[in-house]
Design a protein around this motif. Structure first.
Motif, PDB file in Angstrom:
ATOM      1  N   UNK A 438       2.216 -37.005 -15.148  1.00  0.00           N
ATOM      2  CA  UNK A 438       2.622 -36.755 -13.758  1.00  0.00           C
ATOM      3  C   UNK A 438       3.969 -36.553 -13.742  1.00  0.00           C
ATOM      4  N   UNK A 439       4.838 -37.421 -14.450  1.00  0.00           N
ATOM      5  CA  UNK A 439       6.260 -37.317 -14.373  1.00  0.00           C
ATOM      6  C   UNK A 439       6.647 -35.872 -14.951  1.00  0.00           C
ATOM      7  N   UNK A 442       6.105 -33.195 -12.403  1.00  0.00           N
ATOM      8  CA  UNK A 442       7.206 -33.329 -11.275  1.00  0.00           C
ATOM      9  C   UNK A 442       8.562 -32.580 -11.777  1.00  0.00           C
ATOM     10  N   UNK A 443       8.832 -32.783 -12.865  1.00  0.00           N
ATOM     11  CA  UNK A 443      10.023 -32.233 -13.625  1.00  0.00           C
ATOM     12  C   UNK A 443       9.650 -30.750 -13.894  1.00  0.00           C
ATOM     13  N   UNK A 445       7.914 -28.892 -11.859  1.00  0.00           N
ATOM     14  CA  UNK A 445       7.984 -28.279 -10.497  1.00  0.00           C
ATOM     15  C   UNK A 445       9.573 -28.470 -10.075  1.00  0.00           C
ATOM     16  N   UNK A 446      10.451 -29.123 -10.287  1.00  0.00           N
ATOM     17  CA  UNK A 446      11.827 -29.168  -9.869  1.00  0.00           C
ATOM     18  C   UNK A 446      12.179 -27.804 -10.388  1.00  0.00           C
ATOM     19  N   UNK A 449       9.793 -24.332  -9.623  1.00  0.00           N
ATOM     20  CA  UNK A 449       9.215 -24.063  -8.376  1.00  0.00           C
ATOM     21  C   UNK A 449      10.223 -24.827  -7.356  1.00  0.00           C
ATOM     22  N   UNK A 452       9.765 -25.809  -3.327  1.00  0.00           N
ATOM     23  CA  UNK A 452       8.280 -26.190  -3.274  1.00  0.00           C
ATOM     24  C   UNK A 452       8.161 -27.842  -2.632  1.00  0.00           C
ATOM     25  N   UNK A 453       7.047 -28.227  -1.851  1.00  0.00           N
ATOM     26  CA  UNK A 453       6.623 -29.405  -1.496  1.00  0.00           C
ATOM     27  C   UNK A 453       5.765 -29.933  -2.211  1.00  0.00           C
ATOM     28  N   UNK A 454       6.202 -31.190  -2.775  1.00  0.00           N
ATOM     29  CA  UNK A 454       5.104 -32.022  -3.430  1.00  0.00           C
ATOM     30  C   UNK A 454       4.407 -33.015  -2.528  1.00  0.00           C
ATOM     31  N   UNK A 455       3.110 -33.229  -2.736  1.00  0.00           N
ATOM     32  CA  UNK A 455       2.381 -34.140  -2.000  1.00  0.00           C
ATOM     33  C   UNK A 455       1.490 -34.992  -2.844  1.00  0.00           C
ATOM     34  N   UNK A 457       1.766 -37.426  -4.901  1.00  0.00           N
ATOM     35  CA  UNK A 457       2.007 -37.821  -6.515  1.00  0.00           C
ATOM     36  C   UNK A 457       1.712 -39.135  -6.781  1.00  0.00           C
ATOM     37  N   UNK A 464      -0.511 -31.817  -5.119  1.00  0.00           N
ATOM     38  CA  UNK A 464      -0.344 -30.733  -4.282  1.00  0.00           C
ATOM     39  C   UNK A 464       0.917 -30.190  -4.039  1.00  0.00           C
ATOM     40  N   UNK A 466       3.055 -27.371  -1.661  1.00  0.00           N
ATOM     41  CA  UNK A 466       2.982 -26.112  -0.543  1.00  0.00           C
ATOM     42  C   UNK A 466       4.322 -25.492  -0.628  1.00  0.00           C
TER      43      UNK A 466
END
Lengths: 537, 537
Positions: A438-439, A442-443, A445-446, A449, A452-455, A457, A464, A466
């Motif tokens: 998961x971590x 998140x890295x 995505x940072x 992307x 982007x909004x992260x939901x 987690x 997810x 968006x």
């Protein structure tokens, strides 16, 4: 009409057992004198020696074998019975069989392979049965590669079978949601438990069983739910099912039989769960989800008498049904509503305290479904379903007619893993792995992307994202199906959020992070990021 | 409406992951600094340390444990987490947990049990949840002992659930039909194959799979059917199902969706199969069976567009569908009729040649269902279903919505046993045992049931006896349900033939001989014989 007095095996078939029992003893003796244990003829190719011409048995047998090899019943690699066994079954001398085998060996069609016995090694070229007769449009449903990756899958508005079809496609990196770290499946513990189960099972365990499932597993599930989900129940209330998918199908059936034909679901919410209910004839009533979970006022306004929801970790947004909404929902249930609680991945938490199951608060108002799909592996197809007392008989009947109950060995092995604490140990182990992944996501995505909004987690096996409108302010009309198709074209699978929406909303992706290693997560998100940039020009 | 922008985990729950991804890295670092791998709080009893008063954590934890023991969530024998694990999950010092455990140990509620860890040893007396709340009339359906053995079971005309209810009753000797020698289940071979499967399985094998079943098993089934039943098929045509029961349920569904609402069945014929079709909404059209099998002229006259039959070994009469009837039936199918072939125990033959499957003659006109229930064990819940090409998509969809496919491990083990020839060896082995038991039952019938007519003993796992009128000529009105009830009162189970009849006919019993040892067969038949004499005065 006395059908029974005529319902005898015709005498042409060689049976005499239709006579009164006074003959039975004589028959049994005659039977015993014939080749012990073997019937007349062999199941192998349904060989009936009565069809062989006298004196021509070897040629007849060789011919039957040749035909079976030619028409594909005996493909290359198929094993022939030992000559001793086949001779006994056909009641011929062993020489008849060995000679027939020798003739086929001479023509190069079969060969001895030592310990493996005699196997088919060559067959005349012949078209495979039906290999070309399969219409192409059926391939899509069953998951073969569509023309141009993702074109058929993401292009059409029809969502029937899309998840299966996506799953069946090849990919380098799979970010589909809903799957735990399958490489961590506890194979050694499983085998050890299976050995103990096979050593300890009674013959009756292998017979037809209780449609509710093995008593040992129902008891183990009660202990599991008490320890981990705050639910108190009696083993007699637990019905073992083939995963939450079957649980929803059975519930859909018994609710429909009770006159309930409309079921409310979360929007966005699981496409698969919704389709499960639609397949058994329900009309779906979408209810919005926000940061506090299902909007219970909208549920009331919608008028459905039953609702399916994921209160511990909403799919796909990750929202937790908050305290006030819980009270509102249970008040709705007290007014006669039926709550179906899909507790699908409550055990996977990282940054928040555990949330008790709704069922632990109101035993009588809630149908509760859970499974080992996220704990161990979806392929085991084992889950459990608890319903209010007044629906239990209907559920047991529905499960009986569905399949007479789950397979026994998997049930008994699971019961041991639950009772011994090994399942809890496994969960602690995979939770650490999942958290690291998961971590890593998140890295990634940072990095790839930005914006982007992260939901959602804080828990689960997916998150997810968006996409807001791009810098500059203009709405860009991005379609998440286009993004998923573009990613798939580069070998990366993910679910477009719109698959799980009923009412249209902002584009997004549902991204599973639990199944693969961290470097794949980074690479997969990088592919999505570059696809996004291309789509946005 | 942009539900996603609000669908975040509420901040009160401690999550920050709803922020744009630019924060994700910082979050991940903060996470890593906290207790590695553990979430906030423990799944165990949903303990949330945030609820503990500062400085009162030990008392709080001890109190939570005492409540869980008192209310039954932790019954006697339940295991507590290791103190180290629980301390990590709650983010408290280990001393908090060990001290709480010590307090409960002092009050005699928990105790250390060495390698087993800390377990609950005593609980305050409390009523078991729902132990008395269960209405008695539900016990009958779920199989508890009715008041007076057999009274409810055999007294009522309602046959719903009778087979399950009889199965759940205790007995000394079980002569119920349909079960092979379960003591012969090849446990060693199974475990060996399971070890190989677990060693060789890929992570993807543990994920969601093809709803048709594992490719390895579909391929193995094709080989099995080619060798043993003369059927040529492609693995893509095989759908693995949870036994013939599920096969009939799925077929019933897809035929109904196609407008077929009436299905013809054999009379007498399997009660369970009939109920399976009725449950999914079909009207049953009985067709008489005689010595040549199903009466095809009566089938035509009845007007049903589909028929379920057991051509290789009719249940329960044992008749084999003869050549002329086969031709008539296939001509009926060519006129648009749908044939459902239940090949339920074709492999068990003693005194007659093998009979090819109807499906081997007309691949396109026949739905073919088989299983390992009679080959290995019913509790495995594995079978296969082949349908004509134009029904395959509907079947795959129905299977997907039923349960997303069978469990994987049992499938892969079976595939190995089929491919290696071990299943064929097992069949040869049990066939000898079954034959000896069949012979023992025939001798017992000769001894204890003089005058009874025996049907269908040339093959299968059961035979049927019918009773003519007693010597002297007067009809005596014997009811086979009375006979079965009288036998059950003395601990012997058997099916009354009338359970499997639709149109009334002469009384009889359906007697399984495969499951138990020979001396039990003799004793069981002796009990039935004395019950018969009592009933006839």
């Amino acid at each position: 009409m006395d059908v029974m007095s005529r319902s005898t095996v015709p005498s042409v078939q060689g049976s005499k057992t239709s006579h009164p029992a006074t003959n039975a003893g004589a028959e049994a003796s005659a039977d015993a004198a014939s080749a012990a244990g073997a019937g007349v003829g062999s199941d192998f190719l349904q060989l009936d020696i009565g069809q062989a011409p006298p004196g021509g048995r070897t040629a007849w047998l060789a011919d039957r074998l040749r035909s079976a090899i030619a028409d594909g019943r005996l493909p290359v690699g198929a094993r022939l019975p030992a000559s001793r066994v086949l001779a006994e079954e056909l009641r011929v001398t062993r020489g008849v069989v060995t000679e027939a085998y020798r003739r086929l060996a001479e023509s190069g069609q079969i060969a001895g392979r030592g310990r493996l016995g005699t196997v088919v090694v060559a067959a005349p070229a012949a078209p495979r049965v039906r290999a070309t007769a399969m219409p192409r449009d059926q391939d899509r449903v069953r998951g073969a590669v569509p023309p141009g990756p993702g074109a058929a899958l993401f292009g059409s508005g029809d969502r029937e079978g899309v998840v299966d079809a996506l799953r069946a496609l090849p990919s380098r990196i799979d970010l589909s949601p809903g799957v735990p770290d399958l490489a961590a499946f506890p194979r050694t513990s499983w085998l050890r438990a299976e050995r103990a189960v096979l050593a300890g099972a009674t013959p009756a365990d292998f017979g037809y069983g209780d449609p509710r499932g093995a008593a040992a597993l129902r008891t183990a599930v009660v202990g599991w739910l008490a320890r981990n989900r705050g639910i108190r129940a009696d083993p007699d209330e637990v019905v073992v099912v083939a995963g939450v998918a079957q649980a929803l199908g059975l519930l859909g059936q018994i609710l429909a039989a009770d006159g309930i034909r409309r079921i409310a679901v979360e929007d966005p919410g699981s496409l698969g769960a919704r389709q499960q209910l639609e397949y058994v004839g329900h009309e779906i009533v979408p209810v919005p989800v926000d940061a506090a979970g299902l909007d219970v006022a909208a549920l009331r306004a919608g008028g459905a008498r039953a609702v399916l929801l994921t209160p511990a970790h909403q799919f796909p947004t990750g929202a937790v049904l908050d305290g006030e909404r819980r009270r509102e929902l249970l008040s709705w249930a007290a007014d006669g509503g039926t709550v179906i609680e899909d507790d699908y991945d409550a055990e996977h938490r990282y940054d928040r305290p555990p949330v008790p199951a709704l069922r632990s608060l109101v035993p009588e108002g809630v149908c509760y479904a859970g499974s080992v799909s996220k704990l161990l592996a979806p392929a085991l197809r084992v889950g459990w379903l608890l319903v209010p007392q007044n629906r239990l008989d209907a559920l047991v009947t529905a499960k009986r007619y569905a399949d007479l109950g789950n397979g026994i060995l998997t049930q008994l092995v699971l019961a041991r893993l639950m009772d011994s604490g090994e399942l809890e140990r496994h969960l602690r182990h995979v939770r650490q792995r999942h958290r690291r992944r998961r971590d890593a996501m998140l890295r990634a995505i940072e990095r790839h992307l930005p914006g982007a909004h992260v939901h959602g987690a804080a828990a689960g096996l997916h998150l997810t994202v968006t996409f807001g409108d791009p810098p500059g302010g203009a709405r860009d009309g991005l379609r998440d199906t286009d993004l998923a198709a573009a990613a798939l074209a580069q070998g990366v699978k993910a679910h477009p959020l719109s698959w799980h929406r009923i009412t249209p909303g902002p584009p997004g992706l549902v991204l599973g992070y639990a199944a693969g290693p961290a470097h794949e997560l980074d690479e997969g998100i990088a592919v999505i990021g570059s696809a996004l940039r291309v789509l946005r020009g």
